[in-house]
Motif scaffolding. Structure first.
Motif, PDB file in Angstrom:
ATOM      1  N   PHE A 116       0.576 -55.328 -10.157  1.00 30.48           N
ATOM      2  CA  PHE A 116       0.443 -56.670 -10.721  1.00 30.48           C
ATOM      3  C   PHE A 116      -0.171 -56.676 -12.112  1.00 30.48           C
ATOM      4  O   PHE A 116      -1.027 -55.864 -12.435  1.00 30.48           O
ATOM      5  CB  PHE A 116      -0.389 -57.560  -9.790  1.00 30.48           C
ATOM      6  N   VAL A 117       0.266 -57.655 -12.911  1.00 32.93           N
ATOM      7  CA  VAL A 117      -0.244 -57.828 -14.263  1.00 32.93           C
ATOM      8  C   VAL A 117      -1.289 -58.938 -14.288  1.00 32.93           C
ATOM      9  O   VAL A 117      -2.349 -58.779 -14.858  1.00 32.93           O
ATOM     10  CB  VAL A 117       0.900 -58.175 -15.251  1.00 32.93           C
ATOM     11  N   GLY A 118      -1.010 -60.054 -13.664  1.00 29.94           N
ATOM     12  CA  GLY A 118      -1.813 -61.265 -13.783  1.00 29.94           C
ATOM     13  C   GLY A 118      -2.987 -61.346 -12.842  1.00 29.94           C
ATOM     14  O   GLY A 118      -3.767 -60.406 -12.709  1.00 29.94           O
ATOM     15  N   GLU A 119      -3.071 -62.448 -12.136  1.00 27.56           N
ATOM     16  CA  GLU A 119      -4.249 -62.773 -11.342  1.00 27.56           C
ATOM     17  C   GLU A 119      -4.580 -61.748 -10.263  1.00 27.56           C
ATOM     18  O   GLU A 119      -5.721 -61.666  -9.830  1.00 27.56           O
ATOM     19  CB  GLU A 119      -4.097 -64.158 -10.710  1.00 27.56           C
ATOM     20  N   HIS A 120      -3.619 -60.985  -9.815  1.00 28.22           N
ATOM     21  CA  HIS A 120      -3.855 -60.018  -8.735  1.00 28.22           C
ATOM     22  C   HIS A 120      -4.107 -58.603  -9.241  1.00 28.22           C
ATOM     23  O   HIS A 120      -4.299 -57.684  -8.455  1.00 28.22           O
ATOM     24  CB  HIS A 120      -2.664 -59.995  -7.775  1.00 28.22           C
ATOM     25  N   GLY A 121      -4.064 -58.413 -10.540  1.00 35.71           N
ATOM     26  CA  GLY A 121      -4.245 -57.081 -11.093  1.00 35.71           C
ATOM     27  C   GLY A 121      -4.530 -57.152 -12.581  1.00 35.71           C
ATOM     28  O   GLY A 121      -4.760 -58.216 -13.138  1.00 35.71           O
ATOM     29  N   SER A 122      -4.475 -55.991 -13.208  1.00 37.29           N
ATOM     30  CA  SER A 122      -4.778 -55.935 -14.629  1.00 37.29           C
ATOM     31  C   SER A 122      -3.931 -54.860 -15.289  1.00 37.29           C
ATOM     32  O   SER A 122      -4.224 -53.675 -15.190  1.00 37.29           O
ATOM     33  CB  SER A 122      -6.266 -55.630 -14.828  1.00 37.29           C
ATOM     34  N   GLY A 123      -2.862 -55.283 -15.945  1.00 36.95           N
ATOM     35  CA  GLY A 123      -2.057 -54.333 -16.709  1.00 36.95           C
ATOM     36  C   GLY A 123      -1.115 -53.483 -15.892  1.00 36.95           C
ATOM     37  O   GLY A 123      -0.754 -52.388 -16.303  1.00 36.95           O
ATOM     38  N   GLY A 124      -0.688 -53.978 -14.735  1.00 37.59           N
ATOM     39  CA  GLY A 124       0.201 -53.205 -13.868  1.00 37.59           C
ATOM     40  C   GLY A 124       1.625 -53.131 -14.381  1.00 37.59           C
ATOM     41  O   GLY A 124       1.927 -53.456 -15.527  1.00 37.59           O
ATOM     42  N   SER A 125       2.523 -52.727 -13.500  1.00 36.81           N
ATOM     43  CA  SER A 125       3.901 -52.402 -13.869  1.00 36.81           C
ATOM     44  C   SER A 125       4.899 -53.540 -13.721  1.00 36.81           C
ATOM     45  O   SER A 125       6.030 -53.420 -14.177  1.00 36.81           O
ATOM     46  CB  SER A 125       4.386 -51.226 -13.019  1.00 36.81           C
ATOM     47  N   GLU A 126       4.539 -54.643 -13.078  1.00 33.95           N
ATOM     48  CA  GLU A 126       5.530 -55.664 -12.740  1.00 33.95           C
ATOM     49  C   GLU A 126       6.251 -56.237 -13.957  1.00 33.95           C
ATOM     50  O   GLU A 126       7.456 -56.462 -13.924  1.00 33.95           O
ATOM     51  CB  GLU A 126       4.915 -56.782 -11.898  1.00 33.95           C
ATOM     52  N   TYR A 127       5.541 -56.474 -15.036  1.00 36.07           N
ATOM     53  CA  TYR A 127       6.130 -57.039 -16.246  1.00 36.07           C
ATOM     54  C   TYR A 127       7.178 -56.083 -16.824  1.00 36.07           C
ATOM     55  O   TYR A 127       8.284 -56.491 -17.175  1.00 36.07           O
ATOM     56  CB  TYR A 127       5.012 -57.331 -17.241  1.00 36.07           C
ATOM     57  N   SER A 128       6.839 -54.820 -16.909  1.00 39.09           N
ATOM     58  CA  SER A 128       7.788 -53.821 -17.425  1.00 39.09           C
ATOM     59  C   SER A 128       8.990 -53.687 -16.507  1.00 39.09           C
ATOM     60  O   SER A 128      10.123 -53.533 -16.982  1.00 39.09           O
ATOM     61  CB  SER A 128       7.093 -52.467 -17.583  1.00 39.09           C
ATOM     62  N   ALA A 129       8.759 -53.757 -15.199  1.00 42.51           N
ATOM     63  CA  ALA A 129       9.858 -53.625 -14.245  1.00 42.51           C
ATOM     64  C   ALA A 129      10.858 -54.764 -14.391  1.00 42.51           C
ATOM     65  O   ALA A 129      12.079 -54.536 -14.391  1.00 42.51           O
ATOM     66  CB  ALA A 129       9.321 -53.568 -12.818  1.00 42.51           C
ATOM     67  N   ILE A 130      10.383 -55.991 -14.551  1.00 37.39           N
ATOM     68  CA  ILE A 130      11.313 -57.110 -14.703  1.00 37.39           C
ATOM     69  C   ILE A 130      12.045 -57.029 -16.035  1.00 37.39           C
ATOM     70  O   ILE A 130      13.224 -57.372 -16.127  1.00 37.39           O
ATOM     71  CB  ILE A 130      10.628 -58.479 -14.493  1.00 37.39           C
ATOM     72  N   LEU A 131      11.383 -56.534 -17.077  1.00 36.17           N
ATOM     73  CA  LEU A 131      12.079 -56.343 -18.352  1.00 36.17           C
ATOM     74  C   LEU A 131      13.182 -55.294 -18.217  1.00 36.17           C
ATOM     75  O   LEU A 131      14.264 -55.444 -18.800  1.00 36.17           O
ATOM     76  CB  LEU A 131      11.092 -55.943 -19.452  1.00 36.17           C
ATOM     77  N   ILE A 132      12.923 -54.238 -17.460  1.00 33.73           N
ATOM     78  CA  ILE A 132      13.958 -53.216 -17.227  1.00 33.73           C
ATOM     79  C   ILE A 132      15.159 -53.840 -16.527  1.00 33.73           C
ATOM     80  O   ILE A 132      16.316 -53.587 -16.897  1.00 33.73           O
ATOM     81  CB  ILE A 132      13.383 -52.018 -16.447  1.00 33.73           C
ATOM     82  N   ILE A 133      14.914 -54.675 -15.531  1.00 38.11           N
ATOM     83  CA  ILE A 133      16.022 -55.336 -14.829  1.00 38.11           C
ATOM     84  C   ILE A 133      16.794 -56.235 -15.800  1.00 38.11           C
ATOM     85  O   ILE A 133      18.035 -56.233 -15.805  1.00 38.11           O
ATOM     86  CB  ILE A 133      15.496 -56.127 -13.613  1.00 38.11           C
ATOM     87  N   CYS A 134      16.091 -56.978 -16.634  1.00 44.06           N
ATOM     88  CA  CYS A 134      16.760 -57.819 -17.641  1.00 44.06           C
ATOM     89  C   CYS A 134      17.630 -56.974 -18.560  1.00 44.06           C
ATOM     90  O   CYS A 134      18.775 -57.347 -18.868  1.00 44.06           O
ATOM     91  CB  CYS A 134      15.731 -58.577 -18.474  1.00 44.06           C
TER      92      CYS A 134
END
Length: 121
Positions: free
Chosen positions: A87-105
């Motif tokens: 997780f990047v946001g409220e549940h974590g700090s700087g995780g992979s989810e943002y990069s993963a969704i960009l890869i899918i895009c």
């Protein structure tokens, strides 16, 4: 819309890095991770995000630019984000989810570019 908005995310990321003055800090971080020439690497990443983002937004070389962005994101996950969890946001700090969704895009953008080329032939 997906292509343009994804491109704008990369451009904004680079612009904030330049105007926020974090290039040296990011370069030092890469040097501490064992890379050589961290600051020049960050300038290269930043240039790719701006120039590649502009070209992607304009619809040029979408498949190849997407591949480059995916490679950059995958390396970022491996050396930066994975150790911070998912997780990047409220549940974590700087995780992979943002990069993963960009890869899918980017996969969708590259696939659409490939389909467009087949239709033109």
């Amino acid at each position: 819309m997906l292509r343009i908005s994804t491109a704008l995310i990369f451009i904004a990321h680079a612009v904030v890095r330049v105007y926020g003055g974090t290039i040296q800090r990011f370069g030092d971080y890469l040097n501490n991770k064992g890379f050589v020439f961290g600051v020049p690497m960050v300038w290269g990443i930043t240039a790719y995000e701006v120039i590649g983002g502009l070209l992607l937004a304009a619809g040029y070389f979408c498949k190849w630019l997407s591949a480059g962005f995916i490679l950059m994101l995958a390396i970022g996950i491996a050396i930066i984000h994975a150790e911070n969890g998912w997780f990047v946001g409220e549940h974590g700090s700087g995780g992979s989810e943002y990069s993963a969704i960009l890869i899918i895009c980017l996969i969708v953008i590259a696939a659409a570019d490939q389909k467009k080329k087949r239709q033109e032939n």
